[in-house]
Scaffold this motif. Sequence first.
Motif, short mmCIF file in Angstrom:
data_model
loop_
_atom_site.label_atom_id
_atom_site.label_comp_id
_atom_site.label_asym_id
_atom_site.label_seq_id
_atom_site.Cartn_x
_atom_site.Cartn_y
_atom_site.Cartn_z
N PRO A 126 0.82 -1.22 0.00
CA PRO A 126 0.00 0.00 0.00
C PRO A 126 0.85 1.27 0.00
CG PRO A 126 -0.71 -1.49 1.75
CD PRO A 126 0.49 -2.11 1.11
N ILE A 146 -8.25 -4.03 0.86
CA ILE A 146 -8.90 -5.31 1.14
C ILE A 146 -8.10 -6.06 2.20
CG2 ILE A 146 -9.82 -5.53 -1.20
CD1 ILE A 146 -7.56 -7.69 -1.63
N THR A 150 -4.91 -8.94 9.20
CA THR A 150 -3.52 -8.94 8.75
C THR A 150 -3.13 -7.67 8.01
OG1 THR A 150 -4.13 -11.18 8.14
CG2 THR A 150 -1.90 -10.49 7.61
N THR A 151 -4.01 -7.19 7.15
CA THR A 151 -3.65 -6.08 6.26
C THR A 151 -4.25 -4.74 6.67
OG1 THR A 151 -5.38 -6.90 4.85
CG2 THR A 151 -3.16 -7.35 4.13
N PRO A 153 -3.75 -2.99 9.43
CA PRO A 153 -2.76 -2.05 9.97
C PRO A 153 -1.97 -1.36 8.86
CG PRO A 153 -2.56 -4.18 11.07
CD PRO A 153 -3.53 -4.37 9.95
N MET A 154 -1.77 -2.05 7.74
CA MET A 154 -1.00 -1.45 6.65
C MET A 154 -1.80 -0.33 6.00
SD MET A 154 -0.30 -4.66 7.29
CE MET A 154 0.99 -5.86 7.49
N ALA A 157 -1.49 2.48 8.38
CA ALA A 157 -0.16 3.09 8.29
C ALA A 157 -0.06 3.99 7.06
CB ALA A 157 0.92 2.01 8.24
N ILE A 213 -1.05 -10.31 14.19
CA ILE A 213 -1.50 -8.95 14.49
C ILE A 213 -2.43 -8.91 15.70
CG2 ILE A 213 -2.83 -6.97 13.61
CD1 ILE A 213 -0.16 -7.19 12.18
N ASN A 271 0.33 -7.88 18.00
CA ASN A 271 1.10 -6.66 17.74
C ASN A 271 0.28 -5.44 18.18
OD1 ASN A 271 2.30 -4.38 16.64
ND2 ASN A 271 3.06 -5.47 14.84
N LYS A 273 1.07 -2.33 18.75
CA LYS A 273 1.23 -1.07 18.02
C LYS A 273 0.35 -1.05 16.76
CE LYS A 273 4.53 2.25 16.29
NZ LYS A 273 5.83 2.42 15.64
N ALA A 274 0.33 -2.18 16.08
CA ALA A 274 -0.51 -2.28 14.88
C ALA A 274 -1.99 -2.12 15.25
CB ALA A 274 -0.27 -3.61 14.19
N LEU A 277 -2.86 1.50 15.86
CA LEU A 277 -2.97 2.23 14.60
C LEU A 277 -4.35 2.00 13.96
CD1 LEU A 277 -0.82 4.00 13.29
CD2 LEU A 277 -0.06 2.03 11.97
#
Lengths: 380, 96
Positions: A126, A146, A150-151, A153-154, A157, A213, A271, A273-274, A277
């Motif tokens: 991303p 999508i 798992t994704t 947090p990205m 971010a 995560i 995680n 921190k994730a 976020l």
Amino acid sequence: MELELKNLYDDFRDADTIKAYAKIIKVDAAKLKNSINIMEVCGGHTHTIMKYGLPQLLPSNIKFIHGPGCPVCIMPKERIDHAYVLSMQPNVILVTLGDMIKVPGSNGSLQTARSKGADVRFVYSPLECLKIAKENPTKKVIFFAIGFETTTPMSAALLDAVIKQNIKNVFFHINHVTVPEVMRELIDSRDIHVDSYNNKIDAFLGPSHVSVISGSKIYEEFPRDYNRPVVVSGFEPVDVMQAISMIVKQFIEGRCSLEVEYKRLVTYDGNVKAQELVNRYFDKADLFKWRGLGNIPKSGLKLKLEFKEYDAEDIYKDILPIGEIEDHKLCICGNILRGMANPPECTIFGTACKPTSPIGSCMVSSEGACAAYYKYGNLV
Amino acid sequence: MCLSIPSKVVKIDKENEIATVDTMGVQREASLSLMSEEDIHVGDYVLLHIGFVMNKIDEKEALESLELYREIIDAMNEEDRQLAILEADECSNQGD
Ligand code: SF4
């Protein structure tokens, strides 16, 4: 001994270890009174199970039920149509991940949109949106986000970077979904249908990366309130075999608990921190419609109201199509995602529907049950 | 989209929150923005996903798993050996 990359790669795929576990499971399974159906929630597990031919290593009283954990497979046509419409807007660059670009919506896939001149880009990360946005300051870059826990947090971010770098031309269409809600839905809906299908879910193989995560804590309710053991497993075939062995042992010993096989990466809390976020930018959406499964309350996420200016779904609300779209009438993806049918039971499996010309989404992603059966099915 | 291979951290750029990692001999960059600064060091093994470090691999736990696998294989081999001896014994008995 020091850890080497080689160990982490080869040793978790080692054929002798897989065989050793197959033997242990066989001995243990002979003590079971009833057969056990294990649902692997995650598409990555489906892929591993099919690729390494694990079903044929297991005794007949241990069966896999393939679950709905492939983010591409569960994307309903309505959302793909959104992506399609957005991509067709002037001055828009639509960015997405993975196999999303191939999934057919009602006007075709994003690939079709591209062939009609839309600027649709498929990225590995991303974060590439930042670069695309800077290189195309007059364009609107819409990230079609999508994925499961798992994704998410990205995506968070990315938004965090967009805000910090004061970038004004990145927007989001959010399609993030969450695992516990769909697991609950599968148990609830199947309990009603159990007699007619006679393949109820007895235990879960917990997802790998979702749990990295979220931590294993998100599954606590399943052994406690639903009487279903959960063993969080890694992706490699040895991990899966060990996790199955752990599940079988629980049944023999009359236990029902949450255990983690994938201890090298999964902790109880995950995680943090994730997670922070994600909580900073996202709220639970009231509903998300899953392909084949229908509406599941609180199973999706949306951007918080205060970040509305980045929300493509809000900005383009007047042009995005609304209303329900039926799936192809021969496609049984819905039952497959519910674990009530296997791909070969579909009348167009491998004929009208194959990876090069998918009718349903389960044939698109390599994590989809139909695609995995198509590719590795001769092993079963 | 989830399958991934462990990678080894070879360089850390703290300011930009970026790690250079080695995955089976291939070097690439990954964002550290999901990790706390004190968590990741050069030499650590990490799991990547779509351009981000998701978490560090706990070496102690990984080694314990590998140790366990070695033990079960050894136990299996031992069992096989005993079985083989048993069979061999039976054979020689029959031969008598
Ligand atoms: S084979 Fe194709 S049409 Fe049939 S269930 Fe799978 S994805 Fe749907």
